[in-house]
Each structure stands twice: as structure tokens, then as C-alpha cells.
Design an enzyme around this catalytic site. Structure first.
Site, short mmCIF file in Angstrom:
data_model
loop_
_atom_site.label_atom_id
_atom_site.label_comp_id
_atom_site.label_asym_id
_atom_site.label_seq_id
_atom_site.Cartn_x
_atom_site.Cartn_y
_atom_site.Cartn_z
N SER B 157 0.84 -1.20 0.00
CA SER B 157 0.00 0.00 0.00
C SER B 157 0.88 1.26 0.00
CB SER B 157 -0.93 -0.06 1.22
OG SER B 157 -1.94 0.91 1.16
N ARG B 227 -11.80 6.13 10.54
CA ARG B 227 -11.34 4.75 10.48
C ARG B 227 -12.43 3.83 9.95
NH1 ARG B 227 -7.04 1.61 9.64
NH2 ARG B 227 -7.12 -0.32 10.81
N ASP B 324 -9.19 -6.51 -4.03
CA ASP B 324 -8.74 -5.21 -3.51
C ASP B 324 -9.27 -4.12 -4.44
OD1 ASP B 324 -7.41 -2.95 -2.66
OD2 ASP B 324 -5.41 -3.87 -2.67
N HIS B 357 -8.27 -5.06 0.27
CA HIS B 357 -6.94 -4.47 0.41
C HIS B 357 -6.19 -5.06 1.61
CE1 HIS B 357 -3.82 -1.53 -0.19
NE2 HIS B 357 -4.03 -0.94 0.97
N ASP B 358 -6.93 -5.42 2.66
CA ASP B 358 -6.30 -5.97 3.86
C ASP B 358 -5.54 -7.27 3.60
OD1 ASP B 358 -6.85 -4.03 5.65
OD2 ASP B 358 -8.43 -5.09 6.73
#
Lengths: 382, 382
Positions: B157, B227, B324, B357-358
Site C-alpha cells: 500500500s 477509520r 482489492d 486491500h487488507d
């Protein structure tokens, strides 16, 4: 400012407010003793009263779907591209009814209205609503207008959920159901975005636990952030990229420059958030997103959408848009598959578009033509 | 709580703080007179000092990439799955260096640190940083450790952006560049999400225009919403659906029930927001998302990524994950295409994963194996 209105415009329109004194029992178990609905109508109801078309609005919509309130108005109603003489929802043929839903903030009874029992605005105490409550109140509206059966009930997004619920709750009261960019229930991701938007509102200290009106303040910042979240997700990633790219407001990417608002897309989003937060009600936003989250077409039918739709007797048009990722084509295909499973007549179109979920509001040639084609097949007679 | 550590764990680790007294000129034109970097190292630097691997962290990461700070720790560092004896970043072979970047909030000089000129915390006055500033400070760190050339610089990232910048700024100082779930610049949609998150923070009245520390308060709510926005977008829609579905916390969907937190995914998101907002710094969040937004690998190379990468001399591994959508595989393929265009050695893998994405943080078999395979080919000798 249009000097004269276009030929295919419904022109000047005047909202009407209808009072309903018969109590409405809500899904939450509470009762609204009386309420008002603000509506607009376009076209003329035929003597048989069989050419009515009901427009159900989405999250941030209202009764003003077509035409202009004043000659000076710069913008017409939110679905003016599709409602008017010769347009798909042809006001030469149909009597079109558009309302602000209960719980709304544009004139119908909602959190901003006075609670007759307290003499204060309802605020956060306004009853929680479900899509079926809107459908029931819309049926009362039909009764009031003398419309026993709609030629069509039409809606996009949350409006499509209302249209589908109509088909199950009042199967004999509509001949066609048009469901655009909608789904039988929200995805987890959609619920998550809605919850984040609600948190943005509720964590604004000016929200005052929903009693901001009493506190003589308003959670404008929270609502603006909520709208920004929504707005991003109603557009497609590619569409945003094409519209704004990585363009810099200052016009230069000077080394080290760091304006508070630097990218064009930031400026655009802030503007959208600000405008929305000035015209919308925070409690209404919470109430409407909750109704979205809770909607689950087949829940009371053993979670079986085929069983659910077996109760319908109208014909269906289902439309989706390729880049809509909040109500993806896949979700529309689920509706279509359930309808086919239930042996119902359904037409389905997936429209190529770069505009994401917002596409359902926009003039798009193929969408216009297929919608028009379908509506021409909708009889004005029972 | 591990009684003893697993064989493939780096075990107990102790961060070190390094002081840098030589001023660092930043891309914004300001200068940091002196600064501190907190780092962790795993493995042993060989006598040639040629087996160093630099780990660059992402938005919310820090120096604690592997192992445990205390025996009682429940969780190891954020990339423990990939760093350790026998793991892809094999501490039997490599001397692994992980740092908290400048501007961070985990020990390195950042908005929470004291500004020597005022004796007060920097807060919002901390200089704006760009990815290249991190890379320059990391080069200083390499100098300090006596590492003239990294065996590899690795990041996911925002970390991948640092790794790519390394390859252009210091082509002779790395032999391999590993870029995972990254992009040469952010999409408009990504910038839009970042901006919405910043707005959530900045519109929290407790933000006090960035001077919340002086005001003895903290914009916890705004950071929590920020968040939540981020968290949704780091997961895939399908992954969220599989994990939470539309499950109701109360276990029943009783008619009209309307708990403040009803869906499981809401409870999960609120928890994530709360935990993060307690451990992270709001100014750091703004600073790091700005660095993400501004990063544009090829900007100073006539917006030509091939021209940009022509300056690199290392080999590349590029990895992306199918679901992602914030750093989509397409964006990784753009990197690969530019590298091929510039005639550089590049391996690329698109890994099937449902984790969005994680995924780059998670143990995924194929990802593990290909990463391992690649790293085994990375020589520890110059």
C-alpha cells in the site's frame, strides 16, 4: 432560467398537502394518529382513474420529481428527464403522482413536524419507519385520489424497494412494477456505509442525541460528512476519475504547496456535503438509511424470494447499470431470477453507464429508450 | 498469551530510538532540524552489511512489524506472518529493519512530539510530508546502520509507494523492490475517501484546528468515523458479506425492534473505529493520507511511468489481490507494464483473495509461497 418551458416539460407545478386523519399503524407497533403528505401530480387522471403512475423516491428524494416550482428555478424536479409530455413517463397518457414520504423533510410529516402530543418537533422521537409503512401510506394516498389500481408503481434505489413491496402487499393495485437500480436487500457493505454515515451525524455534538431543534442548533458538519460518504459511493470509480482525475485546484503542483483543499474532487465533495446539509434533515437521514438497512423483501416469506414474488400479479421491468457498485447489476439479476422462478412476467436491462448508482437519475440514451418502450406498453386502461 | 514463542517467531523484540541531528530538508521546503526514528530490527546484519531488508509501513502501520514486545502480548507485530525464521522475509538470512515513519505517532518525531522552537507539541504545525521525505529519512537510517545497499526494500500500500520511490531516488542502494497492493498514484475515488475521512476528523469540534493537545482534548469521534470509512474500503464487499451477512445482534428480527446497534457489521465497525481512535493520532492520520493523495510516481518524469522507472536498476516483485478495490490489480498491472516498458526485471502475481486491500497483511497460502519463492532468490550478498 427558462424563459418559457421546453415542450416536453410539465412546466410549472404546485405541490399540494393532503391531511390524513385516520391513524396509521406502523411496523414498529406505534401509531401515527394523523399525518400529512405533500404531493405533486403531473398529467390528468382519466375518468376511469386507471392511468395513475406512482413515483417512489429514494433516500434523498422528495415529491418534486418534474417541472418547476417557479419560473426562476434553475433546476427542474429530480426525475424531469423521464417525466413529461412524450417522455417515458408520459404525462400526455399518465396521471403521475409523486410524494414526499412520511418521515421526510420536504413537507410530509416527519421529524421536523410538530408532535401533537408534546407541541414540540418530533425530532428523534419520530417513529421508526419501514418501507412497508411508506407503501401503506401511499395506498391511503391512492384511496384519497380515487385510484384503485396504478398503471405502474415506479422507483429507483430505495424507491425500487417500495415498488417491489407494493407488488407483494397490494398485488391487485398495480399493473406494472418498475424497479431501477435496486435490490431485495442491502449488502453488508451497504449497511456498513450507512452506519458510518449515521455515526458521522450522531457523533456531531450538535446532534444532541437527535434533539438539535430543541437545542436550537444543527449537526451540519456530521450531515455533510454523511453525504460525502454517500456521494462517493453513488458514483463509479471510473466516472469520478474521468470527471476530476487528479486535478489540482491551484492549477499547479508546486513543490510543497499544500492548500486546505487541493484536489478538485475534494472541493466538489465538500460543496456537495455543504449543500445537502443545508437542505436536508439529520433525523430524516438516519430514519431513511435505517429503512434501507432493514428492508428485506423475502424475510417474512421464509427468506425465499420466489415465494415472496409468487404473491405478485403485475408485470415487472428491472433495470441496472454496469458501474453501479452499491446496487450492482448482480443484485438486479437476483430479482429477475426470483421473478422468473415465480413465473412472473419480467423484462430486464443492464445499461452500460459510467455514472455508478446515480445513473438512474440521469439522461442516458439506452436507458431512456428502453424505459420509453416499456412504458408505451403500459396500458392506461384496467 | 504464548508461553514460549513459536519456532518461526522472532520472539521478544525491543524498539530502539535513533537520534538524527543533521537537518532534513523536506519536499515542502521546510527543514526538520533534528528528529528521532524508532525502529525494530530482526535477524543479524552480516559482516558485509549486504543482507539488510527495509520494511516500509502503510497508513496505520508502525515499526512493530514482527515478534512481541512482552511475553504477555496477545498479538505479534503487524506483518509477523511474513517476517521470521524460515518465513518469506527470513530472519535467518536477512537483517530486517522496520521503522515508524516521520510524522507517525508511535515514537518517531511527529505531530505529538515537542517542537523545539516552541516547547509545545507540534500538532498541526508539523511539516507536511511527502513519500520522498520518508525515503530520504530512511536513507539516513541506512547510513546510520552502515547499510550501503538493501537486499530489498519492501512495502504494501503506502509502503509500496515508498519502495518504488526508493528505486528511483537511490537506484544503487537496493537490489530488489517489492511492491504489494500499491499503485503509482491514488485514484480520484481514493482521494475522495481520504478527504471524507479528513473532513470527519477536522469537523469534530474537539479537533480544534489541529491543536487538540493544547486544548487538552482529542477528536476521538471524528477519528473513529475516519477509520470506519477506511475500514470498509479495505475489505471487499463479498468478504464483509461472508463475515457478517445481515446478521442481527439481538438474534431476532422482531417486528419493529430497533436497537441502536442492530446489525453485527455495525457493532464490528464501531469497535474498530473506537480502538483505532484510542491508539492513533488525528494529525498523523491527516498527514499520512495527504502523503498518499499527493504521491505521484511519474509526475516529475513528464507523467511518463516508463521514463520514471528507467531510473531504477533493481529487480521488482509486484503483487496484487483480486478483491482489492482501493488498490485494484489493474493499478498493479500499470506498474508492471511501465517496468516492462522500461526494460526492468519484474515478477507479477495477482493473488486470489476475498479479503480486499487488507489481504496484504494476512496469511494467504499462494501469496506466502510466491513471496517466499521470490525472497529465496534475493541474495544476501552484493
Amino acid at each position: 432560467m427558462p424563459e418559457t418551458f421546453a415542450k416536453d416539460s410539465v412546466g410549472l407545478v404546485t405541490p399540494q398537502t393532503l391531511h390524513f386523519d385516520e391513524p396509521l399503524m406502523l411496523a414498529c407497533g406505534r401509531e401515527l394518529e394523523s399525518y400529512e403528505l405533500v404531493i405533486e401530480t403531473y398529467g390528468t387522471l382519466n375518468p376511469e382513474k386507471s392511468n395513475g403512475v406512482l413515483i417512489c423516491h429514494a433516500l434523498s428524494g422528495n415529491h418534486h420529481a418534474a417541472g418547476y416550482h417557479r419560473v426562476e428555478d434553475r433546476k427542474p424536479g429530480w426525475w424531469d428527464s423521464y417525466i413529461g409530455p412524450g417522455k417515458p413517463i408520459d404525462t400526455n397518457r399518465f396521471f403521475v403522482v409523486s410524494l414526499n414520504n412520511l418521515g421526510g423533510c420536504h413537507g410530509s410529516t416527519g421529524p421536523r413536524s410538530i408532535n401533537p402530543q408534546t407541541g414540540q418537533p418530533w425530532g428523534k422521537d419520530f417513529p421508526k419507519l419501514r418501507v412497508r409503512d411508506w407503501v401503506h401510506s401511499q395506498a391511503r394516498l391512492a384511496d384519497r385520489l380515487g385510484i384503485e389500481q396504478w398503471a405502474a408503481v415506479i422507483g429507483g434505489s430505495l424507491g425500487g424497494m417500495q415498488a417491489m413491496r407494493w407488488a407483494l402487499e397490494y398485488p391487485d393495485r398495480l399493473r406494472h412494477c418498475v424497479v431501477i437500480a435496486s435490490a431485495m436487500n442491502l449488502t453488508t457493505q451497504n449497511i456498513a456505509f450507512n452506519e458510518t454515515a449515521r455515526q458521522a451525524i450522531m457523533s456531531d455534538p450538535k446532534f444532541h442525541d437527535g434533539d438539535y431543534t430543541l437545542a436550537d442548533t444543527y449537526p451540519k458538519d456530521g450531515l455533510a460528512v454523511a453525504r460525502m460518504i454517500g456521494h462517493i459511493t453513488y458514483l463509479s470509480g471510473d466516472g469520478m476519475g474521468q470527471k476530476f482525475g487528479r486535478e489540482i485546484r491551484s492549477g499547479s503542483f508546486q513543490r510543497g504547496q499544500d492548500e486546505p483543499v487541493e484536489f478538485q474532487v475534494e472541493s466538489y465533495l465538500r460543496y456537495q456535503g455543504d449543500v445537502f446539509s443545508e437542505s436536508f434533515d439529520a433525523n430524516t437521514y438516519i430514519l431513511m438509511t435505517r429503512a434501507l438497512d432493514y428492508f428485506d423483501l423475502a424475510r417474512e416469506y421464509d427468506d425465499d424470494p420466489i415465494q415472496a414474488f409468487s404473491h405478485a400479479s403485475c408485470r415487472f421491468l428491472v433495470v441496472s447499470f454496469t458501474t453501479d457498485w452499491r446496487f450492482a447489476p448482480e443484485r438486479s439479476r437476483e430479482i429477475v431470477e426470483a421473478l422468473i422462478g415465480a413465473d412472473k412476467a419480467v423484462s430486464y436491462a443492464e445499461v452500460e453507464s459510467e455514472y455508478g448508482h446515480d445513473a438512474f437519475l440521469l439522461p442516458i440514451d439506452r436507458y431512456y429508450r428502453l424505459f420509453n418502450e416499456y412504458m408505451q406498453g403500459v396500458s392506461t386502461h384496467q
